[in-house]
Design a protein around this motif. Structure first.
Motif, PDB file in Angstrom:
ATOM      1  N   SER A 151       0.838  -1.191   0.000  1.00  0.00           N
ATOM      2  CA  SER A 151       0.000   0.000   0.000  1.00  0.00           C
ATOM      3  C   SER A 151       0.875   1.245   0.000  1.00  0.00           C
ATOM      4  O   SER A 151       1.827   1.348   0.777  1.00  0.00           O
ATOM      5  CB  SER A 151      -0.911  -0.009   1.233  1.00  0.00           C
ATOM      6  OG  SER A 151      -1.641   1.192   1.333  1.00  0.00           O
ATOM      7  N   LEU A 152       0.545   2.194  -0.884  1.00  0.00           N
ATOM      8  CA  LEU A 152       1.266   3.456  -0.983  1.00  0.00           C
ATOM      9  C   LEU A 152       0.354   4.569  -0.467  1.00  0.00           C
ATOM     10  O   LEU A 152      -0.784   4.697  -0.914  1.00  0.00           O
ATOM     11  CB  LEU A 152       1.629   3.775  -2.432  1.00  0.00           C
ATOM     12  CG  LEU A 152       2.799   3.042  -3.090  1.00  0.00           C
ATOM     13  CD1 LEU A 152       2.580   1.540  -3.152  1.00  0.00           C
ATOM     14  CD2 LEU A 152       3.014   3.589  -4.495  1.00  0.00           C
ATOM     15  N   GLU A 153       0.879   5.371   0.440  1.00  0.00           N
ATOM     16  CA  GLU A 153       0.067   6.446   1.009  1.00  0.00           C
ATOM     17  C   GLU A 153       0.913   7.682   1.291  1.00  0.00           C
ATOM     18  O   GLU A 153       2.144   7.610   1.377  1.00  0.00           O
ATOM     19  CB  GLU A 153      -0.584   6.000   2.327  1.00  0.00           C
ATOM     20  CG  GLU A 153      -1.899   5.260   2.158  1.00  0.00           C
ATOM     21  CD  GLU A 153      -3.079   6.185   1.872  1.00  0.00           C
ATOM     22  OE1 GLU A 153      -2.868   7.410   1.705  1.00  0.00           O
ATOM     23  OE2 GLU A 153      -4.211   5.676   1.820  1.00  0.00           O
ATOM     24  N   THR A 154       0.234   8.801   1.423  1.00  0.00           N
ATOM     25  CA  THR A 154       0.789   9.953   2.125  1.00  0.00           C
ATOM     26  C   THR A 154       0.067   9.976   3.465  1.00  0.00           C
ATOM     27  O   THR A 154      -1.153  10.017   3.511  1.00  0.00           O
ATOM     28  CB  THR A 154       0.544  11.249   1.338  1.00  0.00           C
ATOM     29  OG1 THR A 154      -0.853  11.425   1.142  1.00  0.00           O
ATOM     30  CG2 THR A 154       1.227  11.199  -0.016  1.00  0.00           C
ATOM     31  N   SER A 155       0.813   9.898   4.540  1.00  0.00           N
ATOM     32  CA  SER A 155       0.218   9.689   5.861  1.00  0.00           C
ATOM     33  C   SER A 155       0.585  10.829   6.803  1.00  0.00           C
ATOM     34  O   SER A 155       1.710  11.338   6.762  1.00  0.00           O
ATOM     35  CB  SER A 155       0.710   8.359   6.440  1.00  0.00           C
ATOM     36  OG  SER A 155       0.099   8.068   7.667  1.00  0.00           O
TER      37      SER A 155
END
Length: 364
Positions: free
Chosen positions: A214-218
């Motif tokens: 999973s790729l996110e900006t968190s």
């Protein structure tokens, strides 16, 4: 891939308005990027975009999972005329007040939130909306995209930064003729409960042996720091991800760092939200996650203001570099995961010799 190239892809995506279930424009731009670079892609029956790059046989697939939507408003027609909007996505009630500027789509019609109506985060629309306008959704009236002082500033970094890195990784791997088996799993309606990802998982649109990352900006949370590199995310607010998969990512990142001391990465539990890795994991997929630290998460700025999100461009470049190397390293998954047990067995042998040689008996 250079920061300039990655920012160009990000800018093309982030300039497109999107809200849960209304991702058509940004999805179309993602498909344009696929066509320009000769990437095989398709839409499933639920509107998720699946991009494939398989240049090697017998290599276990890896999926890069990101989502197209960002919290936004759905437009409703009121009895007796006029419009109302209802917000969908994770933003606290304290951030809403009459007078905040919004943009009605299609048409990019400027408007404002009017008085609050009955229902959760529901407002009438104030402003001179043209009689012929037929808006379907609305977004905050914020800067679409800019790069300033090494930061990407945009209305929607979450999760179009992840989509940009997914596409950039596939573009680079194809350009370099890497021997890989990579799937871009670009889903819809994540902000309202992972709807797109759940359909990909439940309907087995990804092979069950796929390693899903999973790729996110968190949301930036201690101990992570913006500008200190990509984050190997060991878990989110809901779940801890697969230990072997996380170890694999960490070993790949450490390998890059040994070759290039300028490469930075972090490892942390990012508990600011729940990401798609949790959804895939519950359906039996081996999962891991990466992210970059995000400022003004979901446009929520200090003082209950609404403002553009921002990320460090170099952090995104580091994420892309890590994922490209991870895809190339998939044939070495077992060997890299086995490094820690091998080190521990070596330490155990040393411990056995040391403890037997230094045995002490104490009599009470």
């Amino acid at each position: 891939m250079t920061s300039r190239e990655l920012c160009e892809i990000a800018g093309r995506l982030m300039r497109q308005p999107a809200a849960p279930y209304f991702e058509d424009a940004v999805r179309a731009e993602a498909m344009n990027i696929c066509r320009e670079h000769g990437l095989s892609h398709e839409l499933d029956q639920n509107g998720n975009l699946i991009v494939r790059l398989q240049t090697a046989r017998g290599v276990r697939p890896i999926a890069l999972a990101a989502h197209l939507d960002h919290p936004g408003f759905h437009v409703q027609r009121r009895k007796g005329g006029g419009l109302a909007v209802q917000f969908h996505g994770g933003v606290s009630a304290a951030h809403f007040r009459p007078g905040l500027r919004i943009r009605l789509i299609p048409g990019a019609v400027p408007a404002r939130l009017g008085r609050k109506l009955a229902g959760d985060r529901r407002f009438e629309v104030a402003g001179n909306v043209p009689a012929g306008a037929r808006p379907q959704f609305a977004v905050w009236e914020l800067e679409d995209f800019a790069v300033r002082r090494g930061r990407i500033v945009a209305r929607a970094c979450d999760d179009l930064g992840g989509v940009a890195v997914t596409l950039a990784t596939l573009v680079e791997l194809k350009r370099r003729r890497a021997k890989v088996n990579v799937i871009g799993a670009i889903s819809r309606a994540e902000e309202v409960g992972f709807h797109g990802a759940l359909m990909l998982a439940e309907k087995r649109r990804l092979p069950l042996d796929t390693l899903v990352i999973s790729l996110e900006t968190s949301r930036e949370l201690p101990p992570t720091k913006m500008g200190a590199g990509v984050i190997v995310r060991v878990g989110d607010r809901t779940s801890i991800f697969d230990s072997d998969a996380t170890r694999f990512l960490t070993e790949v990142a450490a390998g890059i760092q040994r070759r290039d001391s300028r490469f930075q990465f972090q490892r942390a539990l990012m508990s600011g939200g729940t990401c798609e890795a949790t959804a895939y994991q519950e359906y039996g997929y081996q999962t891991a996650a990466v992210c970059v630290a995000l400022g003004n998460y979901h446009n929520c700025a200090p003082g209950h203001r609404i403002a553009a999100e921002f990320v460090c461009a170099d952090d995104l470049v580091g994420m892309q570099r890590l994922l490209a190397e991870t895809a190339r390293s998939m044939p070495r998954f077992d060997a890299l995961v086995a490094k820690l047990p091998a080190r521990l067995r070596k330490l155990a042998r040393q411990a056995d010799r040391a403890l037997r040689g230094k045995r002490r008996w104490v009599t009470f």
